[in-house]
Design a protein around this motif. Structure first.
Motif, PDB file in Angstrom:
ATOM      1  N   MET A  82       9.733  40.991 -12.729  1.00 17.30           N
ATOM      2  CA  MET A  82       9.457  42.307 -13.418  1.00 17.30           C
ATOM      3  C   MET A  82       8.449  43.398 -12.528  1.00 17.30           C
ATOM      4  O   MET A  82       8.691  44.430 -12.617  1.00 17.30           O
ATOM      5  CB  MET A  82       8.322  41.885 -14.481  1.00 17.30           C
ATOM      6  CG  MET A  82       9.343  41.286 -15.735  1.00 17.30           C
ATOM      7  SD  MET A  82      10.806  41.985 -16.424  1.00 17.30           S
ATOM      8  CE  MET A  82      10.310  43.973 -16.719  1.00 17.30           C
ATOM      9  N   ASP A 126       9.885  46.789 -11.714  1.00 11.55           N
ATOM     10  CA  ASP A 126       9.151  48.190 -11.655  1.00 11.55           C
ATOM     11  C   ASP A 126       9.038  49.015 -10.338  1.00 11.55           C
ATOM     12  O   ASP A 126       9.215  50.093 -10.330  1.00 11.55           O
ATOM     13  CB  ASP A 126       7.600  47.785 -11.846  1.00 11.55           C
ATOM     14  CG  ASP A 126       7.331  47.427 -13.670  1.00 11.55           C
ATOM     15  OD1 ASP A 126       8.282  47.696 -14.499  1.00 11.55           O
ATOM     16  OD2 ASP A 126       6.621  46.436 -13.826  1.00 11.55           O
ATOM     17  N   ARG A 158       5.977  42.011 -25.697  1.00  8.43           N
ATOM     18  CA  ARG A 158       6.191  42.281 -24.151  1.00  8.43           C
ATOM     19  C   ARG A 158       7.514  42.552 -23.738  1.00  8.43           C
ATOM     20  O   ARG A 158       7.756  42.769 -22.462  1.00  8.43           O
ATOM     21  CB  ARG A 158       5.703  41.024 -23.623  1.00  8.43           C
ATOM     22  CG  ARG A 158       4.064  40.854 -23.449  1.00  8.43           C
ATOM     23  CD  ARG A 158       3.727  39.806 -22.564  1.00  8.43           C
ATOM     24  NE  ARG A 158       4.274  38.326 -22.999  1.00  8.43           N
ATOM     25  CZ  ARG A 158       3.483  37.439 -23.241  1.00  8.43           C
ATOM     26  NH1 ARG A 158       2.120  37.831 -23.797  1.00  8.43           N
ATOM     27  NH2 ARG A 158       4.109  36.416 -23.673  1.00  8.43           N
ATOM     28  N   ARG A 159       8.621  42.743 -24.539  1.00  8.61           N
ATOM     29  CA  ARG A 159       9.972  42.788 -24.313  1.00  8.61           C
ATOM     30  C   ARG A 159      10.169  44.452 -23.716  1.00  8.61           C
ATOM     31  O   ARG A 159       9.851  45.251 -24.534  1.00  8.61           O
ATOM     32  CB  ARG A 159      10.570  42.402 -25.469  1.00  8.61           C
ATOM     33  CG  ARG A 159      12.205  42.691 -24.920  1.00  8.61           C
ATOM     34  CD  ARG A 159      13.070  42.002 -26.267  1.00  8.61           C
ATOM     35  NE  ARG A 159      14.490  41.878 -25.752  1.00  8.61           N
ATOM     36  CZ  ARG A 159      15.449  41.258 -26.324  1.00  8.61           C
ATOM     37  NH1 ARG A 159      15.066  40.126 -27.010  1.00  8.61           N
ATOM     38  NH2 ARG A 159      16.735  41.322 -25.857  1.00  8.61           N
ATOM     39  N   ARG A 160      10.997  44.455 -22.793  1.00  7.81           N
ATOM     40  CA  ARG A 160      10.932  45.616 -22.008  1.00  7.81           C
ATOM     41  C   ARG A 160      12.269  45.980 -22.396  1.00  7.81           C
ATOM     42  O   ARG A 160      13.016  45.105 -22.505  1.00  7.81           O
ATOM     43  CB  ARG A 160      10.785  45.333 -20.636  1.00  7.81           C
ATOM     44  CG  ARG A 160       9.400  45.020 -20.129  1.00  7.81           C
ATOM     45  CD  ARG A 160       8.166  46.113 -20.093  1.00  7.81           C
ATOM     46  NE  ARG A 160       8.616  47.291 -19.196  1.00  7.81           N
ATOM     47  CZ  ARG A 160       8.318  47.057 -17.718  1.00  7.81           C
ATOM     48  NH1 ARG A 160       7.703  46.138 -17.469  1.00  7.81           N
ATOM     49  NH2 ARG A 160       8.724  48.139 -17.122  1.00  7.81           N
ATOM     50  N   SER A 181      15.839  48.181 -21.120  1.00  4.11           N
ATOM     51  CA  SER A 181      16.266  48.833 -19.995  1.00  4.11           C
ATOM     52  C   SER A 181      17.898  48.183 -19.990  1.00  4.11           C
ATOM     53  O   SER A 181      18.032  46.813 -19.978  1.00  4.11           O
ATOM     54  CB  SER A 181      15.712  48.388 -18.682  1.00  4.11           C
ATOM     55  OG  SER A 181      16.527  49.096 -17.601  1.00  4.11           O
TER      56      SER A 181
END
Length: 316
Positions: free
Chosen positions: A57, A61, A94-96, A98
């Protein structure tokens, strides 16, 4: 990392994921009729002193900030895609989101292995015993998985509470502390004590521990009732349940250490073109479709340079 001409970089959490996701990518390439123009790398290659989701992660980022998730270098486009274990990220915020992040449907990749791999064949090969003995010990693999998950449902509730409100002894990386000898029945007194300890350790202003525990329990029960316990049951736990179960069933067979090796056997029994992987392949396909058609001469891409620099400096 070594210099590569690959257009698509696939990053995975650990070394044990390399085989699984490289086979998954193979299946997608065949579907597309594309060139094998991808590279699969683990988080350890980004940060030699450690790996895992946190490292991935951070690198995601970094690439996003530098507009490097899709990059062009000398007329050649490359892109990065990350495979992540879902864990309970979706339940604790907390899941992103994309298109470059692909989460497992279940808690981890290991859930797929035990759901869709052949436990009998893998165990037989790992223990060097006739497969018939394994089938006798586990006549119904699905029923065995469900009964294993049922035993630790209370522990999952506690782990979910701890994951949502803080850190502590209760976590999805440890064995149950509320079951007798870990794999036995729940000890009510132990369950009550650990719930009380968690409530004190993770006290949050404005949060009623009793109500918070009830909400976590209701969430877990809903998954179990719908036959979706693998959404919250850590698939790595199955390996230890298997070792304990076969140890009690296969007299005279040394099963110690099976839990450490069974996943590498199970993954070889999977059909990566099966329906179980359909959603994973669907989400990976747009990235690998870049590899279709003409392949330019080999050259170092901007992604190569970025990953190499990050690995050298250990900035992850």
């Amino acid at each position: 990392m070594q210099m590569s001409s690959s257009r698509v970089w696939i990053f995975v959490e650990g070394k044990t994921d390399l085989y699984s996701y490289s086979k998954l990518a193979d299946a997608v390439v065949v579907e597309l009729g594309a060139h094998e123009d991808f590279l699969v790398a683990s988080a350890e290659e980004l940060a030699p002193d450690g790996g895992g989701k946190t490292v991935l992660m951070r690198f995601f980022d970094f690439l996003k900030k530098e507009s490097g998730l899709v990059s062009d270098f000398a007329g050649r486009r490359t892109r990065a895609v990350f495979f992540l274990d879902k864990d309970v990220d979706d339940l604790v915020g907390r899941r992103r989101v994309s298109p470059h992040l692909i989460y497992t449907e279940h808690y981890s990749m290991e859930n797929y292995l035990f759901r869709h791999g052949s436990i009998a064949d893998a165990s037989s090969a790992a223990l060097c015993v006739p497969v018939q003995r394994i089938r006798k010990a586990i006549p119904d693999a699905r029923a065995w998985r469900i009964s294993s998950a049922d035993l630790w449902m209370d522990w999952i509730v506690i782990c979910l509470y701890a994951a949502k409100y803080g850190k502590g002894e209760a976590n999805f990386g440890s064995h149950s502390k509320v079951n007798v000898n870990a794999f036995g029945p729940v000890a009510p007194s132990r369950l009550k004590l650990i719930e009380q300890q968690c409530a004190v350790a993770h006290r949050v202003s404005g949060v009623d521990p009793t109500q918070a525990f009830d909400e976590c329990r209701q969430r877990v029960v809903r998954y179990y009732s719908a036959g979706r316990h693998d959404r919250v049951f850590n698939g790595k736990w199955y390996a230890y349940f298997l070792e304990a179960h076969l140890g009690s069933q296969l007299k005279g067979v040394k099963v110690q250490g099976l839990a450490r090796h069974i996943s590498s056997r199970l993954v070889q029994t999977l059909d990566f073109n099966g329906t179980w992987s359909k959603d994973l392949r669907r989400r990976l396909s747009p990235h690998l479709s870049l590899a279709a058609g003409y392949r330019p001469p080999m050259q170092r891409s901007s992604m190569d340079s970025t990953v190499s620099a990050m690995a050298r400096t250990h900035t992850l």
